[in-house]
Design an enzyme around this catalytic site. Structure first.
Site, PDB file in Angstrom:
ATOM      1  N   LYS A   1      62.655  42.834  24.706  1.00  0.00           N
ATOM      2  CA  LYS A   1      62.230  42.692  26.103  1.00  0.00           C
ATOM      3  C   LYS A   1      60.709  42.473  26.236  1.00  0.00           C
ATOM      4  O   LYS A   1      59.953  42.677  25.281  1.00  0.00           O
ATOM      5  CB  LYS A   1      62.667  43.937  26.887  1.00  0.00           C
ATOM      6  CG  LYS A   1      64.195  44.092  26.999  1.00  0.00           C
ATOM      7  CD  LYS A   1      64.552  45.285  27.889  1.00  0.00           C
ATOM      8  CE  LYS A   1      66.051  45.434  28.055  1.00  0.00           C
ATOM      9  NZ  LYS A   1      66.385  46.591  28.940  1.00  0.00           N
TER      10      LYS A   1
ATOM     11  N   TYR B   1      72.199  40.382  34.451  1.00  0.00           N
ATOM     12  CA  TYR B   1      72.302  41.758  34.930  1.00  0.00           C
ATOM     13  C   TYR B   1      73.106  41.863  36.228  1.00  0.00           C
ATOM     14  O   TYR B   1      72.926  42.827  36.980  1.00  0.00           O
ATOM     15  CB  TYR B   1      70.908  42.358  35.107  1.00  0.00           C
ATOM     16  CG  TYR B   1      70.289  42.859  33.814  1.00  0.00           C
ATOM     17  CD1 TYR B   1      70.916  43.850  33.043  1.00  0.00           C
ATOM     18  CD2 TYR B   1      69.067  42.383  33.357  1.00  0.00           C
ATOM     19  CE1 TYR B   1      70.342  44.331  31.865  1.00  0.00           C
ATOM     20  CE2 TYR B   1      68.494  42.861  32.177  1.00  0.00           C
ATOM     21  CZ  TYR B   1      69.141  43.830  31.447  1.00  0.00           C
ATOM     22  OH  TYR B   1      68.583  44.317  30.282  1.00  0.00           O
TER      23      TYR B   1
ATOM     24  N   ASN C   1      62.154  49.369  28.434  1.00  0.00           N
ATOM     25  CA  ASN C   1      62.692  50.093  27.273  1.00  0.00           C
ATOM     26  C   ASN C   1      62.945  49.206  26.054  1.00  0.00           C
ATOM     27  O   ASN C   1      63.812  49.500  25.238  1.00  0.00           O
ATOM     28  CB  ASN C   1      63.922  50.912  27.684  1.00  0.00           C
ATOM     29  CG  ASN C   1      65.055  50.055  28.207  1.00  0.00           C
ATOM     30  OD1 ASN C   1      64.961  48.832  28.194  1.00  0.00           O
ATOM     31  ND2 ASN C   1      66.119  50.684  28.639  1.00  0.00           N
TER      32      ASN C   1
ATOM     33  N   GLU D   1      77.641  37.500  26.837  1.00  0.00           N
ATOM     34  CA  GLU D   1      76.175  37.455  26.745  1.00  0.00           C
ATOM     35  C   GLU D   1      75.709  36.439  25.690  1.00  0.00           C
ATOM     36  O   GLU D   1      74.757  35.695  25.920  1.00  0.00           O
ATOM     37  CB  GLU D   1      75.631  38.855  26.451  1.00  0.00           C
ATOM     38  CG  GLU D   1      75.840  39.799  27.634  1.00  0.00           C
ATOM     39  CD  GLU D   1      75.484  41.249  27.358  1.00  0.00           C
ATOM     40  OE1 GLU D   1      75.638  42.069  28.283  1.00  0.00           O
ATOM     41  OE2 GLU D   1      75.058  41.578  26.237  1.00  0.00           O
TER      42      GLU D   1
HETATM   43  P1  DAT Z   1      71.292  49.909  28.618  1.00  0.00           P
HETATM   44  O1  DAT Z   1      70.181  48.890  28.597  1.00  0.00           O
HETATM   45  O2  DAT Z   1      70.990  51.088  27.728  1.00  0.00           O
HETATM   46  O3  DAT Z   1      72.655  49.309  28.350  1.00  0.00           O
HETATM   47  P2  DAT Z   1      72.063  50.040  31.432  1.00  0.00           P
HETATM   48  O4  DAT Z   1      73.061  48.958  31.129  1.00  0.00           O
HETATM   49  O5  DAT Z   1      72.556  51.259  32.121  1.00  0.00           O
HETATM   50  O6  DAT Z   1      71.326  50.525  30.088  1.00  0.00           O
HETATM   51  O7  DAT Z   1      70.894  49.445  32.317  1.00  0.00           O
HETATM   52  C1  DAT Z   1      70.384  48.149  32.067  1.00  0.00           C
HETATM   53  C2  DAT Z   1      68.885  48.178  32.191  1.00  0.00           C
HETATM   54  O8  DAT Z   1      68.523  48.478  33.542  1.00  0.00           O
HETATM   55  C3  DAT Z   1      68.183  49.271  31.360  1.00  0.00           C
HETATM   56  O9  DAT Z   1      67.984  48.893  30.021  1.00  0.00           O
HETATM   57  C4  DAT Z   1      66.903  49.447  32.108  1.00  0.00           C
HETATM   58  C5  DAT Z   1      67.322  49.258  33.562  1.00  0.00           C
HETATM   59  N1  DAT Z   1      67.609  50.556  34.184  1.00  0.00           N
HETATM   60  C6  DAT Z   1      68.748  51.306  34.026  1.00  0.00           C
HETATM   61  N2  DAT Z   1      68.680  52.439  34.720  1.00  0.00           N
HETATM   62  C7  DAT Z   1      67.458  52.434  35.350  1.00  0.00           C
HETATM   63  C8  DAT Z   1      66.770  53.314  36.224  1.00  0.00           C
HETATM   64  N3  DAT Z   1      67.320  54.476  36.618  1.00  0.00           N
HETATM   65  N4  DAT Z   1      65.541  52.949  36.651  1.00  0.00           N
HETATM   66  C9  DAT Z   1      64.966  51.780  36.283  1.00  0.00           C
HETATM   67  N5  DAT Z   1      65.570  50.891  35.467  1.00  0.00           N
HETATM   68  C10 DAT Z   1      66.788  51.215  34.995  1.00  0.00           C
END
Ligand code: DAT
Ligand code: MG
Length: 140
Positions: free
Chosen positions: A11, A51, A114, A128
């Site tokens: 990222k 997303y 992250n 994807e």
């Molecule tokens: P992952 O990337 O571990 O699969 P996810 O699919 O729940 O996690 O979320 C996708 C992305 O969205 C994540 O990498 C970062 C962002 N994200 C998730 N929860 C968030 C939050 N509470 N606040 C800000 N960004 C968030």
């Protein structure tokens, strides 16, 4: 478990800090092979599609803005149980909860910034990968 392919993104927070090689080393040390890779500038439309599952979440706008803010490296990783193995190497979404030695523990700045994405299931991995790679760009 069989050989699988998974989709990965290094990222913007990581490409910006020159961490592409350090993150790829973590994948390779875990036995994941990088069978496709390219550096792109993700468009807003691509990020919104990618997303879409999070489109109703409060952080969606911020997430799309972040993913388009700097170049990203999109990848296909291949290996034994690659989807779960990659998730393990990545660590928890929130770096504060990520295990020692994981990419997110070592490199992530926050829950949003992250450092890496990894597919969460075979179905999402296939979708994807197809969003970013043609079949002949993947060399196993
Ligand atoms: P992952 O990337 O571990 O699969 P996810 O699919 O729940 O996690 O979320 C996708 C992305 O969205 C994540 O990498 C970062 C962002 N994200 C998730 N929860 C968030 C939050 N509470 N606040 C800000 N960004 C968030
Ligand atoms: Mg996810």
């Amino acid at each position: 478990m069989a050989i699988q392919r998974t989709f990965s993104i290094i990222k913007p927070d990581a490409t910006k800090r020159n961490l592409t090689g350090a993150i790829n080393a973590k994948f390779e040390e875990a036995g994941l092979r990088i069978v496709a890779q390219k550096r792109i500038r993700m468009t807003t439309a691509q990020a919104e599609t990618f997303y879409a599952v999070h489109s109703e979440r409060p952080f969606f706008g911020e997430l799309v803005e972040f993913m388009t803010s700097e170049p990203v490296v999109v990848q296909v990783l291949e290996g034994e149980d690659a989807i779960a193995k990659n998730r393990e190497v990545m660590g928890a979404t929130n770096p504060a909860e990520a295990a020692e030695g994981t990419i997110r523990k070592e490199f992530a700045l926050s829950i949003g910034e992250n450092s890496v994405h990894g597919s969460d299931a075979p179905e999402t991995a296939a979708i994807e990968i197809a969003q970013f790679f043609a079949g002949n760009e993947i060399v196993g």
